[in-house]
Design a protein around this motif. Structure first.
Motif: not given
Ligand SMILES: Cc1ncc(COP(=O)(O)O)c(C=O)c1O
Length: 493
Positions: A198, A224, A263, A265, A270, A328, A330-331
């Motif tokens: 992740g 973030y 860093y 986004t 975010y 990631t 994750s989403k």
């Molecule tokens: C800005 C940002 N980056 C990354 C992630 C996800 O990170 P990970 O891959 O550790 O779940 C999130 C999750 O909400 C996020 O808000």
């Protein structure tokens, strides 16, 4: 008795939020585990028994159990039933409702440990309509996913059970590279992709290998919290740089704190949602060159773009190999899968693979193989298509509900992409007090000021639309809008 507890919780949730039944049961079971009404390792009654005890349909029970399994709260053992995962966190007795950061005897921690547990922490684990960062995993094709995983476990040969030294399962790295080349304009070969657990791990790896203790990292302000934590944990000095509607905006004062890492986004800042403009991207690349710094591009939610032109990666503009791109699963899949990826500039690939192996001992090859097949067979694209459609409807409903509160100094930012938007409020508004007041109505939103590192001028609400079902978004959105109107009309706290 468990069924009595579940019924009471479901009644409470139903009265408060009119959640659909499977969501009520999901939430009631989750609370039962977190509050130790269901102990670690305990076997859950069968879905048939639960359905009968709670007077629910079996489908409703199975949907709730599936969701909890996807999120890692429950584990299924073939032929023996469903059990509470041992690693489910417990609330401290008497601490009230679930918190993600229990009180810690800080005197026993290192200074770094104290900073990590006291500053800029993840907020409460309360999952409610509008909680940012929470997606709806219920449409995820769990049965298909289980089948694929079983297949890969059956075919697994001993090498697949070992640590992995090559940066991840080759077909998965190829699939990621193909996706990024086509959809994100990232310039890469599959060999440059490292599969990580992740974004957090991708960031830590970059911080450890590219900077030394005490080096400066520029971090967007607001930020973030996860990124800030990764940098704190690796001993870097965080220097907040303000963000405006075109993204990060370093000024002359920032140059006095030359960065080793930056860093950002860029495609959906975010949490404000600003898209970094082309001139700002070019300036940032030039600034990085000037300071001989590396840029860490976190492209965490670009899969969900709803309006405006497609935004390519910052990496795609980079001509001298200074951008590390990370993403990631994750989403789009679910956070508990703990899989992400880091694209490393070519000259550093061997060093990064070596360090990843030495520091993290990566593995999980059968899981990576299942994911590679999931992508190759087109299931990833279909899941993404379905999710995009569903989130687009929720986003539209939320925008509609918020319309009545918008005005000259109250506006929405960042709604073009992702699973959250930001309702910007004039600076005198106490957004923390407003968020607390909204929480009393059973709705969780986050104050924008809570994401700020040094700034005091930003106020607003960060509102997620990933979790609540469409019907609820409209109704709760109106409730939210009414609360904002009332609060600001009364002087804004
Ligand atoms: C800005 C940002 N980056 C990354 C992630 C996800 O990170 P990970 O891959 O550790 O779940 C999130 C999750 O909400 C996020 O808000």
């Amino acid at each position: 008795m468990l069924s009595e507890y579940l019924l009471a919780e479901m009644n409470r949730l139903g009265a408060q939020d009119a959640l659909p039944l499977h969501r009520q049961l999901y939430e009631a079971l989750r609370r039962a585990m977190l509050e130790s009404k269901l102990g670690a390792g305990e076997r859950l009654p069968s879905s048939r028994d639960l359905a009968q005890d709670l007077n629910l349909s079996r489908n409703t029970v199975v949907a709730a159990i599936n969701q909890l399994s996807v999120e890692g709260y429950l584990l299924s053992r073939v032929g023996s039933g469903t059990y509470v995962n041992d690693s489910v966190p417990r609330a401290t007795p008497g601490a009230g409702r679930i918190r993600s950061a229990p009180a810690t005897p800080t005197g026993r921690l290192s200074q770094r440990g104290q900073a990590l547990t006291q500053r800029f922490c993840a907020t409460e684990l309360e999952v409610q309509p509008f909680t940012p960062g929470i997606a709806d995993f219920s449409p995820f094709p769990l049965t298909l996913w289980q089948r694929l995983q079983n297949k890969h476990w059956r075919m697994t040969y001993p090498d697949m059970l070992d640590y992995n030294t090559s940066g991840g399962y080759a077909p998965l790295r190829r699939a990621i590279a193909d996706y990024l080349r086509v959809f994100r304009s990232v310039q890469l070969d599959a060999d440059q992709v490292i599969v990580t657990s992740g974004t957090q791990q991708s960031l830590e790896l970059c911080a450890r290998l590219l900077a030394d203790h005490g080096d400066t990292v520029w971090v967007e302000d607001p930020a973030y919290w996860g990124a800030a934590k990764a940098f704190m944990a690796t001993g870097l000095a965080i220097h907040p740089v303000p963000v405006d509607e075109e993204g990060i905006r370093p000024g002359p004062a920032d140059a006095a704190r030359p960065p080793r890492l930056i860093y950002v986004t860029p495609s959906h800042q975010y949490p404000t949602g600003a898209v970094m403009s082309l001139p700002r991207r070019q300036q940032l690349l030039a600034t990085a060159r000037e300071h001989n710094a590396w840029i860490l591009e976190d492209d965490y939610d670009s899969e969900y773009r709803f309006s405006g032109p497609p935004i390519s990666s910052l990496e795609g503009l980079d001509t001298d190999g200074r951008v590390f791109y990370m993403g990631t699963f994750s989403k789009v899949l679910y956070p508990g899968i703990k899989l992400g990826y880091l694209v490393v500039p070519k000259p550093l690939v061997a060093a990064f693979k070596q360090a990843h192996y030495d520091l993290n001992r990566p593995g999980q090859m059968p899981l990576q193989a299942a994911l590679a097949e999931f992508i190759e067979m087109g299931h990833f694209s279909s899941a993404l298509r379905r999710a995009r459609q569903s989130y687009a409807e929720r986003r539209a409903a939320l925008l509609d509900a918020l319309k009545p509160v918008l005005g000259d100094d109250t506006y929405i930012s960042g709604a073009e992409q992702g699973l959250h938007l930001c309702l910007r409020l004039p600076a005198p508004v106490d957004d923390r007090a407003l968020a607390q007041q909204i929480a009393q109505q059973g709705l969780t939103v986050r104050p924008l000021s809570a994401y700020c590192l040094a700034r005091r001028d930003l106020k607003g609400l960060v509102i997620g639309y990933g979790y609540a079902p469409l019907a609820q978004i409209g109704r709760c959105g109106q409730q939210l809008a009414a609360a904002v109107r009332q609060f600001t009309a009364s002087g804004g706290g």
